[in-house]
Enzyme design. Structure first.
Site, mmCIF file in Angstrom:
data_model
loop_
_atom_site.group_PDB
_atom_site.id
_atom_site.type_symbol
_atom_site.label_atom_id
_atom_site.label_comp_id
_atom_site.label_asym_id
_atom_site.label_seq_id
_atom_site.Cartn_x
_atom_site.Cartn_y
_atom_site.Cartn_z
ATOM 1 N N SER A 1 -2.889 -7.812 2.760
ATOM 2 C CA SER A 1 -3.142 -7.691 4.200
ATOM 3 C C SER A 1 -3.441 -9.068 4.787
ATOM 4 O O SER A 1 -3.025 -9.382 5.907
ATOM 5 C CB SER A 1 -4.328 -6.754 4.445
ATOM 6 O OG SER A 1 -4.036 -5.480 3.962
ATOM 7 N N HIS B 1 0.849 -1.201 0.000
ATOM 8 C CA HIS B 1 0.000 0.000 0.000
ATOM 9 C C HIS B 1 0.888 1.257 0.000
ATOM 10 O O HIS B 1 0.609 2.214 -0.721
ATOM 11 C CB HIS B 1 -0.886 0.039 1.256
ATOM 12 C CG HIS B 1 -1.950 -1.015 1.315
ATOM 13 N ND1 HIS B 1 -2.052 -1.917 2.343
ATOM 14 C CD2 HIS B 1 -2.993 -1.293 0.480
ATOM 15 C CE1 HIS B 1 -3.082 -2.713 2.149
ATOM 16 N NE2 HIS B 1 -3.673 -2.362 1.022
ATOM 17 N N LYS C 1 -15.800 -7.639 4.175
ATOM 18 C CA LYS C 1 -14.856 -8.569 4.816
ATOM 19 C C LYS C 1 -14.845 -8.308 6.323
ATOM 20 O O LYS C 1 -15.008 -7.171 6.760
ATOM 21 C CB LYS C 1 -13.430 -8.320 4.312
ATOM 22 C CG LYS C 1 -13.240 -8.389 2.836
ATOM 23 C CD LYS C 1 -11.825 -7.924 2.501
ATOM 24 C CE LYS C 1 -11.686 -7.549 1.047
ATOM 25 N NZ LYS C 1 -10.461 -6.789 0.757
ATOM 26 N N ARG D 1 -1.700 -5.793 -8.472
ATOM 27 C CA ARG D 1 -0.511 -6.587 -8.199
ATOM 28 C C ARG D 1 -0.285 -7.673 -9.238
ATOM 29 O O ARG D 1 0.824 -7.947 -9.643
ATOM 30 C CB ARG D 1 -0.627 -7.253 -6.820
ATOM 31 C CG ARG D 1 -0.596 -6.290 -5.676
ATOM 32 C CD ARG D 1 -1.108 -6.913 -4.426
ATOM 33 N NE ARG D 1 -2.485 -7.327 -4.577
ATOM 34 C CZ ARG D 1 -3.234 -7.839 -3.625
ATOM 35 N NH1 ARG D 1 -2.721 -8.055 -2.433
ATOM 36 N NH2 ARG D 1 -4.497 -8.163 -3.845
HETATM 37 O O1 PNS Z 1 -8.952 -2.914 0.052
HETATM 38 P P1 PNS Z 1 -10.210 -3.424 -0.575
HETATM 39 O O2 PNS Z 1 -11.023 -4.198 0.437
HETATM 40 O O3 PNS Z 1 -9.947 -4.219 -1.819
HETATM 41 O O4 PNS Z 1 -11.088 -2.111 -0.990
HETATM 42 C C1 PNS Z 1 -12.356 -2.245 -1.580
HETATM 43 C C2 PNS Z 1 -13.080 -0.889 -1.691
HETATM 44 C C3 PNS Z 1 -13.114 -0.202 -0.358
HETATM 45 C C4 PNS Z 1 -12.304 -0.003 -2.664
HETATM 46 C C5 PNS Z 1 -14.512 -1.150 -2.238
HETATM 47 O O5 PNS Z 1 -15.093 -2.138 -1.472
HETATM 48 C C6 PNS Z 1 -15.394 0.095 -2.234
HETATM 49 O O6 PNS Z 1 -15.150 1.020 -2.978
HETATM 50 N N1 PNS Z 1 -16.428 0.101 -1.376
HETATM 51 C C7 PNS Z 1 -17.316 1.228 -1.225
HETATM 52 C C8 PNS Z 1 -18.734 0.893 -1.670
HETATM 53 C C9 PNS Z 1 -18.903 1.163 -3.149
HETATM 54 O O7 PNS Z 1 -18.749 2.265 -3.625
HETATM 55 N N2 PNS Z 1 -19.201 0.077 -3.880
HETATM 56 C C10 PNS Z 1 -19.344 0.124 -5.310
HETATM 57 C C11 PNS Z 1 -17.994 0.016 -5.981
HETATM 58 S S1 PNS Z 1 -18.071 -1.082 -7.262
#
Ligand code: PNS
Length: 161
Positions: A129, A18, A42, A91
């Site tokens: 993570s 990150h 999660k 990645r």
């Molecule tokens: O680190 P992660 O868990 O891969 O991050 C995922 C994240 C936070 C980027 C994604 O879950 C997100 O944007 N959630 C917010 C809800 C939202 O906007 N959902 C629609 C996106 S397709």
């Protein structure tokens, strides 16, 4: 005008992968909002406050980085904080399908927001993570793949359990 981007994620915990993406994003953007999601699908090891504090310990005092948290739609939050670009790390090919789906859905929700993907340095491409948490919980050394503050937070979780 300042170029602002948002880097959203679970950061449970933040890894050196990150941090590498953040470093690369700051080569392109003047202001980076690192946004920790509050309610992720999660289950998280760290609370929202702990995840924010780990990032603040690393970046507190840096003028061009803001550590925040958000709930709800990412595109709405991005607009609220003045960001028109979403940064995500890519990645490996295995990340692609999920990221592609998210980028296109976010574009559908708000076509003015662009998703930009940055590749971390090769030594971080295997890092996640989840793997950090697993290795640490089994007694493995993670001190070269997360920051010292994160190691302390991981230690404090395992000593309580
Ligand atoms: O680190 P992660 O868990 O891969 O991050 C995922 C994240 C936070 C980027 C994604 O879950 C997100 O944007 N959630 C917010 C809800 C939202 O906007 N959902 C629609 C996106 S397709």
């Amino acid at each position: 005008m300042k170029r602002t981007a948002i880097y959203p994620g679970s950061f449970d915990p933040p890894t050196n992968g990150h941090l590498d993406v953040i470093k690369r994003a700051l080569n392109i953007f003047d202001r980076l909002i690192v946004a920790v999601i509050v309610n992720t699908s999660k289950e998280t090891l760290f609370t929202i406050k702990e995840r924010e504090e780990m990032l603040l310990e690393i970046y507190g005092g840096r003028k061009n980085i803001e550590i925040t948290s958000f709930d709800g739609l990412l595109v709405d939050y991005a607009i609220n904080v003045g960001a028109r670009t979403i940064i995500r790390g890519l990645r490996a090919v295995s990340d692609f399908e999920y990221e592609f789906q998210m980028a296109l859905m976010n574009r559908r929700l708000n076509p003015d927001i662009q998703s930009v993907y940055l590749m971390p340095a090769p030594e971080f491409t295997y890092l996640s993570s989840s793997i950090v948490k697993e290795v640490h919980s089994l007694g493995g050394d993670v001190s070269k793949i997360v920051s010292p503050g994160v190691v302390k937070c991981l230690d404090s979780k395992s000593s309580r359990s």
